[in-house]
Enzyme design. Structure first.
Site, short mmCIF file in Angstrom:
data_model
loop_
_atom_site.label_atom_id
_atom_site.label_comp_id
_atom_site.label_asym_id
_atom_site.label_seq_id
_atom_site.Cartn_x
_atom_site.Cartn_y
_atom_site.Cartn_z
CB SER A 198 -8.11 7.57 -4.86
OG SER A 198 -7.57 7.40 -6.30
CG HIS A 258 -4.94 4.08 -6.33
ND1 HIS A 258 -5.77 3.27 -6.34
CD2 HIS A 258 -5.34 5.27 -6.38
CE1 HIS A 258 -7.24 3.74 -6.52
NE2 HIS A 258 -6.95 5.14 -6.60
CG ASP A 301 -5.21 -0.11 -6.78
OD1 ASP A 301 -4.59 0.80 -7.30
OD2 ASP A 301 -5.79 0.38 -5.59
#
Length: 362
Positions: free
Chosen positions: A39, A325, A322
């Site tokens: 991600s 990340h 978040d």
């Protein structure tokens, strides 16, 4: 003593190989990038998959740059988006957008294969429908076999990969029963990364950037782990990360020796992020501990965008967007160190030098 001699030999051989690569600097020799990983680099592949667990295709993801969710797990651009900007090429599209679309010709600026939640171990989050790095590589191979990516583009592109954070976080998941000791688990990860590198080099990849893992033990999501401390980073997890990073850098050093037509660099992101945490104001941060978007302890108990989330007023003053990340501001700073950084930040050369290199064929 014998090990010291072997290390010295490898060190000397490595830099002799480097010196044979660098020719005159005439301008960027890279016009496309192929991206693999998780991600940290995903540009939206997961939103084209039939899974609902690892997604960033809802607000407020993407809100501070694109002004709508793109599937990127941050509030704006990622590292590779900024690197594209520095080189002067468009951002890469997710491979699954291309495969599912009506593209006759694949983009000349490269493709993004990264999948949020994936790892270097195929078992990591396999029940969540993510695409592990082995399958990402197979997607690349398939496009090569279909002549969607030609030999010239393969040889002249930049390959960027970072993966492993999810593997390590999963190791500490209380619902997971590790089948390996900590050291054996790291070695299993490095074995898979070595196989990945071997295969892309055999396909013709010549410019490779392997990016280290950041301090995973410091992410807000550690609040989800009963054994993790809240008032400080999870030292045991970060030690595992550092062990993996050492092995990754050793892999980088072996690449030009094993594959004389290829060259690799190691992005030392762990140290870079720890510098941000140690000197937040110097880098424009007001908070290097909590998630800007989320809820609960450290903002790490709930994913951004899920019911009940809270959003900070100034996202780009936060190290973390978040629970897992970084913010776009963090990615921007990291990108600059990778692009034009010193030896302590990326080695043996930075991405700007790598993109400028004229590689000598052997």
């Amino acid at each position: 003593m014998e090990r010291v001699k072997i290390f010295k030999f490898m060190f000397v051989a490595y830099f002799l190989v480097i010196s044979s690569y660098i020719s005159c600097v005439l301008g960027f020799n890279v016009h496309s990038i192929f991206i693999f990983g998780d991600s940290i680099l995903d540009a939206g592949n997961n939103q084209f998959k039939n899974n609902r667990s690892v997604q960033a295709n809802f607000t407020p993801y993407g809100s501070n740059f694109f002004h709508h969710p793109t599937g990127r797990f941050t509030n704006g651009r990622t590292v590779t988006d900024f690197i594209c900007e520095f080189i002067g090429i468009p951002m890469q599209k997710p491979v699954l957008e291309l495969v599912n679309g009506n593209w006759k010709n694949y983009p000349s600026n490269g493709i993004n294969f990264a999948s949020g939640g994936s790892g270097v171990l195929q078992t990591t989050n396999q029940d969540l429908g993510v695409t592990p790095i082995q399958e990402q590589l197979q997607q690349f191979k398939t496009l090569v076999q279909q002549n969607k990516i030609n030999k010239k583009q393969i040889q002249e592109s930049l390959y960027i990969c970072t993966s492993g954070s999810n593997d390590i976080f999963t190791y500490f998941n209380p619902f997971n029963v590790p089948k390996f000791t900590l050291n054996a688990y790291v070695q299993a990860m490095l074995t898979q990364m070595t196989k990945f590198v071997d295969q892309i080099c055999k396909l013709g990849a010549r410019r490779i950037a392997l990016i280290s893992l950041g301090p995973v033990g410091c992410i807000p999501a550690r609040a989800l782990l009963p054994s993790a401390p809240i008032d400080k980073c999870y030292g045991k997890m970060n030690k595992m990360v550092k062990n993996y990073n050492v092995g990754l850098e050793n892999l980088v050093k072996r690449i030009p020796i094993k594959y004389p037509s290829s060259f690799a660099v190691y992005g030392a992101v762990y140290k870079t992020v720890q510098n941000f945490r140690a000197n937040p104001r110097s880098y424009g941060f007001s908070d290097v501990t909590n998630a800007c978007c989320g809820n609960g302890t450290l903002g790490g108990a709930l994913q951004c965008g899920k019911e009940g989330y809270k959003l900070c007023a100034k996202p780009n003053e936060y190290l973390f967007w978040d629970y897992f990340h970084p913010s776009e501001h963090t990615y921007n700073l990291i990108s600059k160190t990778l692009w034009n950084g010193t030896y302590s930040q990326i080695r043996p050369v930075n991405l700007k030098t790598l993109a400028n290199m004229t590689l000598i064929k052997h």
